[in-house]
Design a protein around this motif. Structure first.
Motif, PDB file in Angstrom:
ATOM      1  N   VAL A  48       0.913  -1.286  -0.077  1.00 48.85           N
ATOM      2  CA  VAL A  48      -0.219  -0.139  -0.012  1.00 48.85           C
ATOM      3  C   VAL A  48       0.802   1.154  -0.055  1.00 48.85           C
ATOM      4  CG1 VAL A  48      -1.813   1.265   1.238  1.00 48.85           C
ATOM      5  CG2 VAL A  48      -1.667  -1.237   1.231  1.00 48.85           C
ATOM      6  N   GLU A  49       0.605   2.279  -0.703  1.00 46.93           N
ATOM      7  CA  GLU A  49       1.117   3.659  -0.752  1.00 46.93           C
ATOM      8  C   GLU A  49       1.052   4.180   0.336  1.00 46.93           C
ATOM      9  OE1 GLU A  49       0.664   7.505  -3.273  1.00 46.93           O
ATOM     10  OE2 GLU A  49       1.311   5.883  -4.571  1.00 46.93           O
ATOM     11  N   VAL A  50       1.751   4.776   1.173  1.00 50.19           N
ATOM     12  CA  VAL A  50       1.821   5.405   2.466  1.00 50.19           C
ATOM     13  C   VAL A  50       1.893   6.748   2.300  1.00 50.19           C
ATOM     14  CG1 VAL A  50       1.995   5.415   5.081  1.00 50.19           C
ATOM     15  CG2 VAL A  50       2.070   3.073   3.721  1.00 50.19           C
ATOM     16  N   THR A  51       1.022   7.576   2.964  1.00 47.69           N
ATOM     17  CA  THR A  51       1.384   9.115   3.074  1.00 47.69           C
ATOM     18  C   THR A  51       1.076   9.093   4.778  1.00 47.69           C
ATOM     19  OG1 THR A  51       0.673   9.893   0.865  1.00 47.69           O
ATOM     20  CG2 THR A  51       0.703  11.333   2.855  1.00 47.69           C
ATOM     21  N   ASN A  52       2.009   9.995   5.190  1.00 48.20           N
ATOM     22  CA  ASN A  52       2.052  10.246   6.737  1.00 48.20           C
ATOM     23  C   ASN A  52       1.587  11.747   6.838  1.00 48.20           C
ATOM     24  OD1 ASN A  52       3.073   7.645   7.613  1.00 48.20           O
ATOM     25  ND2 ASN A  52       5.324   8.759   6.966  1.00 48.20           N
ATOM     26  N   ILE A  53       0.806  11.972   7.801  1.00 42.88           N
ATOM     27  CA  ILE A  53       0.338  13.297   8.343  1.00 42.88           C
ATOM     28  C   ILE A  53       0.531  13.409   9.836  1.00 42.88           C
ATOM     29  CG2 ILE A  53      -1.616  15.253   8.451  1.00 42.88           C
ATOM     30  CD1 ILE A  53      -2.805  14.060   5.915  1.00 42.88           C
ATOM     31  N   VAL A  54       1.570  14.171  10.283  1.00 42.83           N
ATOM     32  CA  VAL A  54       1.706  14.198  11.834  1.00 42.83           C
ATOM     33  C   VAL A  54       1.792  15.568  12.049  1.00 42.83           C
ATOM     34  CG1 VAL A  54       3.176  12.095  11.581  1.00 42.83           C
ATOM     35  CG2 VAL A  54       4.201  14.128  11.195  1.00 42.83           C
ATOM     36  N   THR A  55       1.669  15.813  13.359  1.00 44.95           N
ATOM     37  CA  THR A  55       1.741  17.162  14.123  1.00 44.95           C
ATOM     38  C   THR A  55       3.112  16.834  15.168  1.00 44.95           C
ATOM     39  OG1 THR A  55       0.349  16.803  15.885  1.00 44.95           O
ATOM     40  CG2 THR A  55      -0.580  17.520  13.845  1.00 44.95           C
ATOM     41  N   LEU A  56       3.818  18.049  15.169  1.00 43.98           N
ATOM     42  CA  LEU A  56       4.801  17.943  16.280  1.00 43.98           C
ATOM     43  C   LEU A  56       4.072  18.620  17.449  1.00 43.98           C
ATOM     44  CD1 LEU A  56       7.962  19.262  14.255  1.00 43.98           C
ATOM     45  CD2 LEU A  56       7.589  17.095  15.187  1.00 43.98           C
ATOM     46  N   PRO A  57       4.547  18.219  18.817  1.00 39.08           N
ATOM     47  CA  PRO A  57       4.108  18.704  20.045  1.00 39.08           C
ATOM     48  C   PRO A  57       4.616  20.418  20.100  1.00 39.08           C
ATOM     49  CG  PRO A  57       5.909  17.252  20.386  1.00 39.08           C
ATOM     50  CD  PRO A  57       5.396  17.158  19.080  1.00 39.08           C
ATOM     51  N   PHE A  58       3.725  20.805  21.080  1.00 34.92           N
ATOM     52  CA  PHE A  58       4.170  22.191  21.396  1.00 34.92           C
ATOM     53  C   PHE A  58       5.430  22.199  21.917  1.00 34.92           C
ATOM     54  CE2 PHE A  58      -0.511  22.841  21.077  1.00 34.92           C
ATOM     55  CZ  PHE A  58      -0.628  23.766  20.439  1.00 34.92           C
ATOM     56  N   CYS A  59       6.369  23.216  21.927  1.00 35.04           N
ATOM     57  CA  CYS A  59       7.820  23.597  22.712  1.00 35.04           C
ATOM     58  C   CYS A  59       7.416  23.266  24.244  1.00 35.04           C
ATOM     59  CB  CYS A  59       8.306  24.603  22.402  1.00 35.04           C
ATOM     60  SG  CYS A  59       9.129  24.650  20.915  1.00 35.04           S
ATOM     61  N   PHE A  60       6.434  23.831  24.727  1.00 31.57           N
ATOM     62  CA  PHE A  60       5.968  23.883  26.185  1.00 31.57           C
ATOM     63  C   PHE A  60       5.885  22.250  26.857  1.00 31.57           C
ATOM     64  CE2 PHE A  60       1.954  25.044  24.666  1.00 31.57           C
ATOM     65  CZ  PHE A  60       1.108  23.993  25.149  1.00 31.57           C
ATOM     66  N   GLU A  61       5.716  21.242  25.888  1.00 33.23           N
ATOM     67  CA  GLU A  61       5.574  19.860  26.177  1.00 33.23           C
ATOM     68  C   GLU A  61       6.909  19.412  26.599  1.00 33.23           C
ATOM     69  OE1 GLU A  61       2.276  17.722  24.265  1.00 33.23           O
ATOM     70  OE2 GLU A  61       2.277  19.376  22.631  1.00 33.23           O
ATOM     71  N   GLY A  62       7.858  19.882  26.325  1.00 38.11           N
ATOM     72  CA  GLY A  62       9.288  19.388  26.724  1.00 38.11           C
ATOM     73  C   GLY A  62      10.014  18.842  25.588  1.00 38.11           C
ATOM     74  N   LYS A  63      11.264  18.925  25.648  1.00 36.73           N
ATOM     75  CA  LYS A  63      12.222  18.340  24.941  1.00 36.73           C
ATOM     76  C   LYS A  63      12.286  16.906  24.475  1.00 36.73           C
ATOM     77  CE  LYS A  63      15.802  21.889  25.638  1.00 36.73           C
ATOM     78  NZ  LYS A  63      17.423  22.163  26.062  1.00 36.73           N
ATOM     79  N   ASN A  64      11.783  16.091  25.542  1.00 33.91           N
ATOM     80  CA  ASN A  64      11.728  14.593  25.378  1.00 33.91           C
ATOM     81  C   ASN A  64      10.402  14.265  24.290  1.00 33.91           C
ATOM     82  OD1 ASN A  64      12.250  11.969  25.968  1.00 33.91           O
ATOM     83  ND2 ASN A  64      10.307  11.811  26.736  1.00 33.91           N
TER      84      ASN A  64
END
Length: 211
Positions: free
Chosen positions: A120-136
């Motif tokens: 199956v051809e895959v496309t990812n749609i992702v969000t990055l967390p807010f900075c205040f959620e921490g470096k980890n």
């Protein structure tokens, strides 16, 4: 962890199944509570309903405790048995995850690989967390993106911090509404159907990789 079909369609019978097989050849799979919430509005869009089947995957009722290792383990266990996806024939899948938590961050790469291995051809749609959620959380999110990109033709990244800057005088709910709208517009982009006009800040994406 289990995969279920969205039940939020506005039109009766919009899943368009015949003999247990969907006549749509694109699947949208939202993994984790954040992604499911963000994708719910898109699942009610009548234009998208004509092109895709929507699925949700979560580790109900408690999630994975923001532990991506547990998220990966639960996803692998889910795919060891027959899932609802086995009843459908898709040539393309869009894997959606709001990264930073346990279910999506750990599970999304597993599902992306599973779908890719099935041809199956895959496309990812992702969000990055807010900075205040921490470096980890930023770190594990980036690691998940890098892994998911190995199995996808395209990866679309939405940086949540951009909305905090653009909408700094607005309520937090406005941030999430804008992110939900961006995910919906990213789905349109991924399937090659142009959406109705939306404010430019609801169409901010970074296309990370195209193989």
């Amino acid at each position: 962890m289990d995969i279920k079909e969205f039940t939020s369609y506005s039109n009766e019978g919009s899943t368009c199944q015949e003999n247990g097989i969907s006549n749509k050849d694109i699947a949208v799979l939202a993994i984790g509570t954040g992604a499911i919430t963000a994708t719910k509005k898109a699942s009610m869009n009548e234009v998208l309903q004509k092109h895709v089947s929507f699925f949700r995957c979560d580790n109900e009722p408690l999630g994975c405790g923001s532990n991506e290792t547990i998220g990966r383990q639960k996803a692998e266990e889910c795919l060891q048995k027959e899932t609802i996806l086995d009843n459908y024939l898709f040539h393309k899948a869009i894997v959606i995850s709001t990264l930073g938590g346990g279910t999506g961050t750990g599970g999304a790469p597993v599902f992306a690989k599973y779908l890719s291995d099935k041809g199956v051809e895959v496309t990812n749609i992702v969000t990055l967390p807010f900075c205040f959620e921490g470096k980890n959380r930023k770190h594990i999110s980036q690691a998940a993106i890098n892994e998911m990109s190995n199995y996808a033709k395209t990866t679309i990244v939405i940086n949540e911090d951009i909305y905090q800057t653009l909408l700094k005088d607005e309520a937090m709910t406005d941030y999430f509404d804008a992110i939900d709208a961006s995910i919906e517009n990213a789905i349109f982009l991924a399937i090659g159907v142009y959406p109705q006009k939306a404010p430019w800040y609801k169409r901010i994406f970074k296309i990370k990789s195209i193989k």
